[in-house]
Motif scaffolding. Structure first.
Motif, PDB file in Angstrom:
ATOM      1  N   THR A   1       0.813  -1.208   0.000  1.00  0.00           N
ATOM      2  CA  THR A   1       0.000   0.000   0.000  1.00  0.00           C
ATOM      3  C   THR A   1       0.849   1.262   0.000  1.00  0.00           C
ATOM      4  O   THR A   1       0.388   2.308  -0.440  1.00  0.00           O
TER       5      THR A   1
ATOM      6  N   MET B   1      -7.283   3.989  -4.319  1.00  0.00           N
ATOM      7  CA  MET B   1      -7.949   2.981  -3.498  1.00  0.00           C
ATOM      8  C   MET B   1      -8.849   2.110  -4.372  1.00  0.00           C
ATOM      9  O   MET B   1      -8.956   0.895  -4.155  1.00  0.00           O
TER      10      MET B   1
ATOM     11  N   ARG C   1     -11.834  -3.301   3.629  1.00  0.00           N
ATOM     12  CA  ARG C   1     -10.449  -2.978   3.255  1.00  0.00           C
ATOM     13  C   ARG C   1     -10.234  -1.478   3.132  1.00  0.00           C
ATOM     14  O   ARG C   1      -9.219  -0.954   3.566  1.00  0.00           O
TER      15      ARG C   1
ATOM     16  N   GLU D   1      -7.696   0.749   5.399  1.00  0.00           N
ATOM     17  CA  GLU D   1      -6.463   1.101   4.687  1.00  0.00           C
ATOM     18  C   GLU D   1      -5.867   2.391   5.256  1.00  0.00           C
ATOM     19  O   GLU D   1      -6.584   3.373   5.472  1.00  0.00           O
ATOM     20  N   THR D   2      -4.568   2.379   5.466  1.00  0.00           N
ATOM     21  CA  THR D   2      -3.942   3.487   6.172  1.00  0.00           C
ATOM     22  C   THR D   2      -3.017   4.329   5.307  1.00  0.00           C
ATOM     23  O   THR D   2      -3.155   5.550   5.225  1.00  0.00           O
TER      24      THR D   2
ATOM     25  N   THR E   1      -7.970   6.119  10.175  1.00  0.00           N
ATOM     26  CA  THR E   1      -6.631   5.511  10.119  1.00  0.00           C
ATOM     27  C   THR E   1      -5.561   6.579   9.951  1.00  0.00           C
ATOM     28  O   THR E   1      -4.474   6.461  10.524  1.00  0.00           O
TER      29      THR E   1
ATOM     30  N   PRO F   1      -7.850  -4.786  10.105  1.00  0.00           N
ATOM     31  CA  PRO F   1      -6.879  -3.926   9.415  1.00  0.00           C
ATOM     32  C   PRO F   1      -5.504  -3.972  10.082  1.00  0.00           C
ATOM     33  O   PRO F   1      -5.407  -4.151  11.290  1.00  0.00           O
TER      34      PRO F   1
END
Lengths: 322, 307
Positions: A144, A181, A241, A245-246, A271, B130
């Motif tokens: 990512t 994304m 997801r 997601e970060t 996040t 996560p």
């Protein structure tokens, strides 16, 4: 889960109570085997311990957070300004940051992901599918942080700003994060939906073809509705997801918590906030430190609900045609 | 139509009007759907070639063997590469036996009761948690130490390689277990039954017959999980691996940084030179990730067995 195990006659009998007792007696005679079974059991408990630790630490630090910040403020305040005086701890701006990115990435990924699923399941030659599906799935394997780099330096600086104007697109914006994304979650939607569509019995398709339907009509009016459960599950997995997601949002979406769904605004997601605090070295017991667990708990609840719902729907759907 | 076939011209069935329109629409839809499928792939290919063009010139032996620096041209990946190697080594040592052990326990040894069902359900739910949640778990438990009712269950490790490896191990464990369970299930029951019928104990059956058959599948799953751990950034930043490291790691109890974190760091810096460094770092990272994925594919294809 157990129903889906391929238990044939022989092994079903093996699992019978009598033989099981006999097997157990044999282990007890061999201390070496008992030791091994014990160590395997220990391995098996690690995942349970992980869950207990997640829940315990989240609960403990979140409790500490709510000792200082009333739960009422967390839920009803509309500002998130932990660094300023007076500090506000209303979680909604962070939740909306997440929803903003979630909404726009879904707007992009849903049609494309479903189109890919329909193409792979209904149109593609088996050989084409065998090549294309792993290629699509590889999109999900890209780290990512690489997507984060794309979002900030390529999508924002090289595409969005020249295209829409330097003054209209801030350097950190929700749109670039959403676009990247969408690429990231597309394989999740496509692959899981494709599995669901492939599982639709052939008789349904053949019936429709026999009545004179074209391929397009079969895909959209027969297969798609029949696979709807699996498709919803795929979307829920993708939602989980995106919410969790970060790196993409931390790098590209900005650090301005605000309640807006405008994709050209700079936003901060749940996040994104957690990572921003994680970059510093906040001491245990400070509000900064406990706030990441409070936000983390909120995030955990969101993703947990999405995952559980997806699992339930997948299971329900599996039973439908079996 | 009958007249046409009587005179010997080839028989054709050609739709007209409404039906022709529907068929045309259907034929066109193939290309629309195909382009939609390829769009994401093209976007990624475009982005990748952009990165390669940007970062290629920076890629050199000096880049790989220099410590991080404030000047883009002097900065390199040395400490982050070493930290990465230590971290991944520790993760492999811890995660692989744990995952295989858990999978064997669940599939072969666990009694079929509600508790085993709970363990299974729990693992599939953990797989959806996560990575940043694993990050704050690692921060609270491994980095800061975990006390429960005055008893120290985990000592405080600080932001060390060991703490990072433990965090990543917990993170990739669910997906590794799921892959291993799938691989073990591929071994047909007849192999197990045959072995047991000849008087082998359950462990002998597992060790000599189940595991050898399942190892390729397990390896594939493990390698994909390692690739995921290798690209992980958020969880490691949460445990404090966002650090300026200008020494070579020599033990598990040192602070560290990794290549993805270094890429993140360079990405967030404003100078163009660091953007080039980030692109070069991405080439290194992607080479490793793509390499691991290819190895996984090769293992899967080479050892594909039909029982």
């Amino acid at each position: 889960m157990q129903e889906s195990l391929p238990i044939t006659g022989a092994s079903a009998q093996l699992r019978g109570a009598e033989l099981e007792r006999a097997m157990r007696k044999r282990w007890s005679k061999a201390p070496f085997e008992r030791l091994i079974v014990l160590s395997l059991w220990l391995c098996g408990t690690v995942s349970m311990i992980t869950t207990v630790l997640i829940v315990l630490t989240l609960a403990e630090e979140t409790r500490a957070f709510f000792m200082e910040v009333p739960l009422r403020d967390f839920i009803f305040d509309t500002k998130w300004t932990p660094q300023f005086e007076p500090a506000h701890f209303g979680v909604w701006p962070l939740v909306f940051g997440t929803l903003n990115v979630l909404f726009w990435s879904m707007v992009l990924a849903l049609p494309l992901g479903l189109a890919a699923a329909i193409y792979l399941s209904e149109y593609a030659h088996p050989n084409t599918r065998r090549i294309l599906k792993p290629v699509l799935e590889a999109l999900a394997g890209v780290p990512t942080v690489v997507y984060a780099f794309f979002a900030l330096t390529v999508v924002t600086q090289d595409i969005l700003r020249p295209l829409l104007g330097q003054d209209r697109v801030p350097i950190f914006n929700a749109l670039s994060a959403s676009i990247v994304m969408a690429v990231m979650i597309l394989p999740t939607i496509a692959s899981v939906s494709e599995d669901a569509m492939s599982n639709v019995p052939r008789e349904l398709r053949e019936g429709a073809y026999g009545l004179g339907a074209t391929r397009l009509e079969v895909a959209f009016r027969v297969v798609f509705p029949a696979a709807l459960g699996g498709i919803i599950a795929a979307v829920l997995l993708a939602v989980a997801r995106v919410i969790g997601e970060t790196m993409i949002v931390a790098v590209a979406a900005g650090s301005t918590p605000q309640i807006t769904l405008n994709p050209l605004n700079s936003v901060q997601t749940m996040t994104g906030y957690m990572l921003a605090i994680g970059l510093g070295d906040s001491a245990r017991g400070t509000v900064d430190y406990t706030s990441i667990f409070a936000v983390g708990s909120t995030l955990f609840i969101f993703t947990f609900c999405a995952n559980v719902a997806a699992n339930i729907i997948v299971k329900k759907f599996k039973e439908q045609y079996e | 139509m009958s007249a046409a076939s009587e005179t010997g011209t080839p028989f054709t069935l050609k739709a007209t009007g409404h039906v022709a329109r529907r068929q045309r629409l259907s034929r066109m839809s193939r290309w629309v759907l195909f382009s939609a499928t390829m769009l994401a792939v093209f976007v990624l290919v475009y982005l990748m070639q952009d990165v390669v063009r940007l970062g290629w010139e920076r890629l050199s032996w000096d880049f790989l063997t220099s410590y991080p620096s404030r000047r883009p041209l002097d900065a390199g990946l040395r400490s982050s590469l070493l930290g990465w190697l230590w971290l991944m080594g520790a993760v492999i040592v811890m995660a692989v036996p744990l995952a295989i052990g858990s999978a064997l326990f669940i599939e072969e040894f666990a009694p079929r009761n509600w508790f085993t069902e709970l363990v299974r359900l729990n693992i599939s739910n953990l797989a959806g948690v996560p990575s940043i949640i694993y990050g704050i778990l690692g921060l609270a438990v491994f980095v800061r130490g975990f006390d429960l009712w005055g008893i120290t269950l985990f000592p405080s490790l600080g932001p060390t390689i060991l703490a990072g490896a433990l965090t990543l191990t917990l993170m990739i464990l669910p997906m590794t277990i799921i892959a291993s369970v799938e691989a073990i299930r591929q071994v047909p029951p007849s192999i197990r039954d045959g072995s047991l019928a000849l008087g082998a104990t359950q462990w002998q059956t597992v060790w000599h017959h189940i595991l050898p058959g399942a190892i390729p599948g397990i390896m594939t799953g493990v390698i994909l999980a390692i690739a995921r751990a290798a690209g992980e950034t958020a969880a490691l930043i949460m445990i404090g691996a966002f650090a300026f490291i200008a020494f070579d790691n020599t033990s598990l109890m040192q602070s560290f940084t990794t290549v993805p974190i270094q890429i993140y760091n360079w990405t967030t810096l404003p100078q163009e030179g660091f953007r080039v460094n980030a692109a070069a770092g991405i080439i290194v990272l992607m080479t490793l990730v793509v390499g691991l994925n290819l190895i996984a594919v090769v293992i899967r294809e080479k050892f594909r067995r039909s029982w």
